[in-house]
Scaffold this active site. Structure first.
Site, mmCIF file in Angstrom:
data_model
loop_
_atom_site.group_PDB
_atom_site.id
_atom_site.type_symbol
_atom_site.label_atom_id
_atom_site.label_comp_id
_atom_site.label_asym_id
_atom_site.label_seq_id
_atom_site.Cartn_x
_atom_site.Cartn_y
_atom_site.Cartn_z
ATOM 1 N N HIS A 153 19.803 33.214 18.816
ATOM 2 C CA HIS A 153 18.993 32.832 19.976
ATOM 3 C C HIS A 153 19.906 32.370 21.107
ATOM 4 O O HIS A 153 20.870 31.647 20.870
ATOM 5 C CB HIS A 153 18.009 31.724 19.598
ATOM 6 N N SER A 183 13.300 37.032 26.389
ATOM 7 C CA SER A 183 13.892 35.730 26.717
ATOM 8 C C SER A 183 14.017 35.525 28.218
ATOM 9 O O SER A 183 13.802 34.419 28.714
ATOM 10 C CB SER A 183 15.265 35.568 26.057
ATOM 11 N N GLU A 234 10.612 34.518 29.429
ATOM 12 C CA GLU A 234 10.258 33.181 28.957
ATOM 13 C C GLU A 234 11.037 32.109 29.715
ATOM 14 O O GLU A 234 10.452 31.126 30.189
ATOM 15 C CB GLU A 234 10.500 33.088 27.447
ATOM 16 N N GLN A 235 12.350 32.294 29.835
ATOM 17 C CA GLN A 235 13.151 31.273 30.518
ATOM 18 C C GLN A 235 12.810 31.183 32.005
ATOM 19 O O GLN A 235 12.755 30.090 32.565
ATOM 20 C CB GLN A 235 14.644 31.515 30.286
ATOM 21 N N PHE A 295 19.719 24.878 20.680
ATOM 22 C CA PHE A 295 18.425 24.236 20.890
ATOM 23 C C PHE A 295 17.391 25.325 21.130
ATOM 24 O O PHE A 295 17.598 26.217 21.951
ATOM 25 C CB PHE A 295 18.515 23.311 22.111
ATOM 26 N N VAL A 296 16.295 25.283 20.400
ATOM 27 C CA VAL A 296 15.233 26.275 20.547
ATOM 28 C C VAL A 296 13.955 25.555 20.915
ATOM 29 O O VAL A 296 13.558 24.581 20.265
ATOM 30 C CB VAL A 296 15.020 27.082 19.244
ATOM 31 N N ALA A 315 9.910 26.617 22.684
ATOM 32 C CA ALA A 315 8.986 27.590 23.259
ATOM 33 C C ALA A 315 8.767 27.164 24.710
ATOM 34 O O ALA A 315 8.002 26.246 24.981
ATOM 35 C CB ALA A 315 7.678 27.615 22.478
#
Length: 171
Positions: free
Chosen positions: A70, A87, A90-91, A122-123, A125
């Site tokens: 990730h 990603s 999302e980001q 660090f993950v 949502a």
């Protein structure tokens, strides 16, 4: 673009299944490949449970490798344009593509310190979060026990992957 239905998913051969659902779990098409054996799926919930069960049944090293696949938030992959399409969307939804220089420096320090402490990025949502709420979660979770963080990261990946699956497959 035509919408993929659950019936389509259930009828796919392994190669097509992995091509369509491989991106659901970041840089881990092996998840979709293993979940294919669980077809047919009664609904999208069953599909997600089967996919996530693949992750949960993996040995610890594979889970750590999975987590390390990730990207760091606003990290080197983002700067180099090397993140997955999922990603990137999302980001950017949380404003991580438009950090001020001070915010970027803070994020870089947090990413580095978290990775050094826990051994994986660090993950979170990020959809539904703001930059400020992401920073607050980062600050809150960085000092947690590594095993608790591993479980928290997997919980966040469950949320991320379910959202991606809902966008990829019509119920």
């Amino acid at each position: 673009m035509t919408e993929t239905t659950l019936n389509d998913v259930n009828a796919m051969d392994r190669e097509a299944f992995v091509a369509v659902l491989g991106p659901i779990f970041e840089n881990s098409p092996w998840v979709a490949e293993a979940a294919w054996d669980s077809r047919p799926f009664a609904d999208v919930d069953a599909l997600h449970r089967a996919m996530f069960a693949v992750v949960e049944s993996a040995d610890r090293q594979k889970v750590l490798d999975f987590l390390n696949g990730h990207p760091a938030l606003a990290g080197k992959e983002a700067q180099a344009g090397e993140m997955t399409v999922e990603s990137v969307g999302e980001q950017s939804s949380a404003g991580l593509d438009s950090l001020s220089p001070e915010e970027f420096a803070r994020m870089s320090t947090l990413n580095r310190d978290y990775q050094a402490r826990h051994g994986f990025p660090f993950v979170i949502a990020v959809r539904g979060h703001t930059k400020d709420s992401i920073f607050a979660e980062f600050e809150r979770r960085i000092s947690a026990d590594t095993e608790a963080e591993l479980q928290a990261a997997l919980g966040q990946i469950a949320i991320i992957s379910r959202g991606r699956l809902d966008r990829a497959v019509a119920a």
